[in-house]
Design a protein around this motif. Structure first.
Motif, PDB file in Angstrom:
ATOM      1  N   GLY A   5     -11.471 -48.622 -33.446  1.00 20.58           N
ATOM      2  CA  GLY A   5     -12.289 -48.443 -32.253  1.00 20.58           C
ATOM      3  C   GLY A   5     -11.520 -48.067 -31.003  1.00 20.58           C
ATOM      4  N   PHE A   6     -10.202 -47.924 -31.091  1.00 16.27           N
ATOM      5  CA  PHE A   6      -9.392 -47.542 -29.941  1.00 16.27           C
ATOM      6  C   PHE A   6      -8.677 -46.225 -30.242  1.00 16.27           C
ATOM      7  N   GLY A   7      -8.350 -45.509 -29.189  1.00 18.13           N
ATOM      8  CA  GLY A   7      -7.631 -44.258 -29.356  1.00 18.13           C
ATOM      9  C   GLY A   7      -6.679 -44.042 -28.202  1.00 18.13           C
ATOM     10  N   ILE A   8      -5.913 -42.966 -28.237  1.00 11.89           N
ATOM     11  CA  ILE A   8      -4.966 -42.616 -27.187  1.00 11.89           C
ATOM     12  C   ILE A   8      -5.424 -41.316 -26.541  1.00 11.89           C
ATOM     13  N   ALA A   9      -5.515 -41.313 -25.220  1.00  8.89           N
ATOM     14  CA  ALA A   9      -5.973 -40.133 -24.500  1.00  8.89           C
ATOM     15  C   ALA A   9      -5.026 -38.967 -24.728  1.00  8.89           C
ATOM     16  N   THR A  10      -5.608 -37.790 -24.875  1.00  9.93           N
ATOM     17  CA  THR A  10      -4.818 -36.569 -25.053  1.00  9.93           C
ATOM     18  C   THR A  10      -5.110 -35.593 -23.920  1.00  9.93           C
ATOM     19  N   TYR A  11      -4.219 -34.633 -23.747  1.00 13.05           N
ATOM     20  CA  TYR A  11      -4.412 -33.624 -22.708  1.00 13.05           C
ATOM     21  C   TYR A  11      -5.713 -32.862 -22.940  1.00 13.05           C
ATOM     22  N   ASP A  13      -8.565 -33.661 -24.345  1.00 10.91           N
ATOM     23  CA  ASP A  13      -9.835 -34.330 -24.042  1.00 10.91           C
ATOM     24  C   ASP A  13      -9.855 -34.942 -22.642  1.00 10.91           C
ATOM     25  N   THR A  14      -8.793 -34.720 -21.868  1.00 11.10           N
ATOM     26  CA  THR A  14      -8.704 -35.349 -20.550  1.00 11.10           C
ATOM     27  C   THR A  14      -8.799 -34.353 -19.409  1.00 11.10           C
ATOM     28  N   ARG A  15      -8.309 -33.124 -19.587  1.00  6.55           N
ATOM     29  CA  ARG A  15      -8.229 -32.188 -18.474  1.00  6.55           C
ATOM     30  C   ARG A  15      -9.596 -31.914 -17.859  1.00  6.55           C
ATOM     31  N   GLU A  17     -12.249 -33.680 -17.950  1.00  3.74           N
ATOM     32  CA  GLU A  17     -12.746 -34.896 -17.303  1.00  3.74           C
ATOM     33  C   GLU A  17     -12.085 -35.098 -15.938  1.00  3.74           C
ATOM     34  N   MET A  18     -10.806 -34.776 -15.833  1.00  2.36           N
ATOM     35  CA  MET A  18     -10.113 -34.923 -14.561  1.00  2.36           C
ATOM     36  C   MET A  18     -10.614 -33.918 -13.532  1.00  2.36           C
ATOM     37  N   MET A  19     -10.947 -32.711 -13.972  1.00  2.43           N
ATOM     38  CA  MET A  19     -11.484 -31.716 -13.045  1.00  2.43           C
ATOM     39  C   MET A  19     -12.872 -32.133 -12.550  1.00  2.43           C
ATOM     40  N   LYS A  20     -13.675 -32.696 -13.436  1.00  2.00           N
ATOM     41  CA  LYS A  20     -14.988 -33.212 -13.032  1.00  2.00           C
ATOM     42  C   LYS A  20     -14.833 -34.390 -12.075  1.00  2.00           C
ATOM     43  N   TYR A  21     -13.840 -35.249 -12.357  1.00  2.00           N
ATOM     44  CA  TYR A  21     -13.583 -36.406 -11.498  1.00  2.00           C
ATOM     45  C   TYR A  21     -13.164 -35.953 -10.101  1.00  2.00           C
ATOM     46  N   ARG A  22     -12.330 -34.903 -10.050  1.00  2.13           N
ATOM     47  CA  ARG A  22     -11.931 -34.364  -8.759  1.00  2.13           C
ATOM     48  C   ARG A  22     -13.123 -33.799  -8.008  1.00  2.13           C
ATOM     49  N   GLU A  23     -14.004 -33.115  -8.732  1.00  2.00           N
ATOM     50  CA  GLU A  23     -15.165 -32.475  -8.102  1.00  2.00           C
ATOM     51  C   GLU A  23     -16.079 -33.498  -7.456  1.00  2.00           C
ATOM     52  N   ARG A  24     -16.357 -34.594  -8.155  1.00  3.65           N
ATOM     53  CA  ARG A  24     -17.286 -35.593  -7.606  1.00  3.65           C
ATOM     54  C   ARG A  24     -16.589 -36.618  -6.721  1.00  3.65           C
ATOM     55  N   GLY A  25     -15.249 -36.707  -6.823  1.00  4.87           N
ATOM     56  CA  GLY A  25     -14.502 -37.665  -6.013  1.00  4.87           C
ATOM     57  C   GLY A  25     -14.461 -39.039  -6.651  1.00  4.87           C
ATOM     58  N   ALA A  26     -13.588 -39.894  -6.127  1.00  6.15           N
ATOM     59  CA  ALA A  26     -13.474 -41.259  -6.636  1.00  6.15           C
ATOM     60  C   ALA A  26     -14.790 -41.994  -6.429  1.00  6.15           C
ATOM     61  N   LEU A  27     -15.028 -42.991  -7.276  1.00  9.40           N
ATOM     62  CA  LEU A  27     -16.289 -43.718  -7.260  1.00  9.40           C
ATOM     63  C   LEU A  27     -16.566 -44.320  -5.890  1.00  9.40           C
ATOM     64  N   ARG A  28     -17.764 -44.089  -5.385  1.00  7.92           N
ATOM     65  CA  ARG A  28     -18.224 -44.678  -4.127  1.00  7.92           C
ATOM     66  C   ARG A  28     -19.693 -45.011  -4.292  1.00  7.92           C
ATOM     67  N   GLY A  29     -20.079 -46.183  -3.826  1.00  2.00           N
ATOM     68  CA  GLY A  29     -21.469 -46.587  -3.959  1.00  2.00           C
ATOM     69  C   GLY A  29     -22.344 -46.023  -2.859  1.00  2.00           C
TER      70      GLY A  29
END
Length: 332
Positions: A5-11, A13-15, A17-29
């Motif tokens: 049930g656990f895995g190691i992040a790879t480039y 499957d992560t890139r 997601e990181m671009m989407k994270y940058r687009e929306r910004g860090a979590l803010r309520g």
């Protein structure tokens, strides 16, 4: 490569997601209606908030108001298991009171007693935004795991944003997620809170829990101290596993003043440690802040309080004293 049930992040499957994270910004309520609260707390998706306070401090009233504001401002929907507040009629009456400013208390029948027409005006809206769990069999109790799983199911089928437990004592506890008995507080809380935190992250839900403190101590002046998360049963584990942890503390000697104290704030983009002061308006059943003698109730527009505007104006005047606009020696 996976391992049970656990895995190691790879480039690969992560890139993205990181671009989407940058687009929306860090979590803010979301903004909850009060500028002074916004400095210390926002309600995020995902997120977890744990609330405590001595009896009659206004914990339930404050959380109800925040939930109501998210529905009014953003259309959020909530699942609520709140037997500590009372039967569904009591819960709904509190929400309608906050919406209409009208009470169901007959002691005020000649003042602001609600009419049948006003109930009809608000009831459908309340029922649409607040799903209130009722117990059909008084012999039954629901576990936190079952309640949160139910919230996930409702979100998938109908849409949901938060799920609230008030209070923790009303849940069926010490039963693990697979039905096993876990009788030690620390071990049980480690398991159940880890499950809650993970479920919140996976399904973008905000989970609220109201917990009564074990004890309330007085200071040298005989005033009650605000309870800390460490004052909860299993307090160390609550504090270790908690995300945002707030205390609602009614100040002794005053009728309606409360302090909201945040002892833990995680992640830091959602909240920050600190406190702010509110007042409770009994007639409308709403909280407000003191804005230079005016009652500032919740507003969806985040406007700076008058006191802060005046303070900034005075600071700007002070910064200009002694400077000449024609002075060629200025560094700009």
């Amino acid at each position: 490569m996976e391992n049970k049930g656990f895995g190691i992040a790879t480039y690969q499957d992560t890139r993205d997601e990181m671009m989407k994270y940058r687009e929306r910004g860090a979590l803010r309520g979301v903004y909850l209606g009060f500028p002074i609260l916004h400095e210390n707390y926002t309600m995020s998706l995902p997120g977890c908030s744990d609330w405590t306070g001595k009896p009659q401090s206004g914990k339930s009233e404050f959380v109800l108001e925040l939930l109501l504001n998210t529905s009014l401002f953003y259309g959020w929907k909530h699942l609520m298991y709140v037997p500590d507040i009372g039967k569904k009629e009591v819960v709904i009456s509190k929400l309608i009171h906050k919406l209409s400013g009208k009470t169901f208390d007959k002691r005020y029948i000649n003042l602001n007693y609600i009419t049948e027409e006003e109930i009809d005006k608000h009831l459908l809206w309340v029922m649409e935004h607040f799903k209130i769990v009722t117990r059909k069999d008084t012999r039954k109790k629901i576990t936190p795991y079952e309640f949160w799983d139910w919230a996930v199911k409702i979100k998938k089928e109908e849409g949901l944003h938060t799920a609230t437990i008030d209070s923790w004592k009303d849940m069926k506890r010490y039963v693990g997620r697979d039905g096993e008995q876990i009788m030690r507080d620390d071990l049980y809380l480690e398991d159940v809170l880890e499950y809650r935190n993970a479920l919140s992250e996976e399904h973008d839900l905000h989970f609220h829990i109201i917990i009564h403190p074990l004890k309330t101590e007085k200071d040298n002046n005989g005033m009650y101290k605000p309870p800390h998360p460490y004052d909860l049963k299993g307090g160390t584990t609550w504090f270790d596993s908690g995300k945002c942890m707030g205390t609602v503390h009614r100040v002794d000697g005053t009728y309606n003043e409360v302090k909201i104290i945040f002892n833990k704030a995680k992640p830091e983009t959602v909240a920050s440690v600190g406190e702010c002061t509110f007042f409770f308006d009994r007639e409308t059943s709403r909280y407000y802040t003191d804005n230079f003698g005016e009652k500032a109730f919740a507003n969806h527009i985040n406007e700076k309080p008058k006191a802060l505007l005046i303070s900034e104006e005075q600071s700007n005047k002070q910064s200009r004293i002694g400077f000449d606009d024609e002075d060629d020696d200025m560094p700009f």
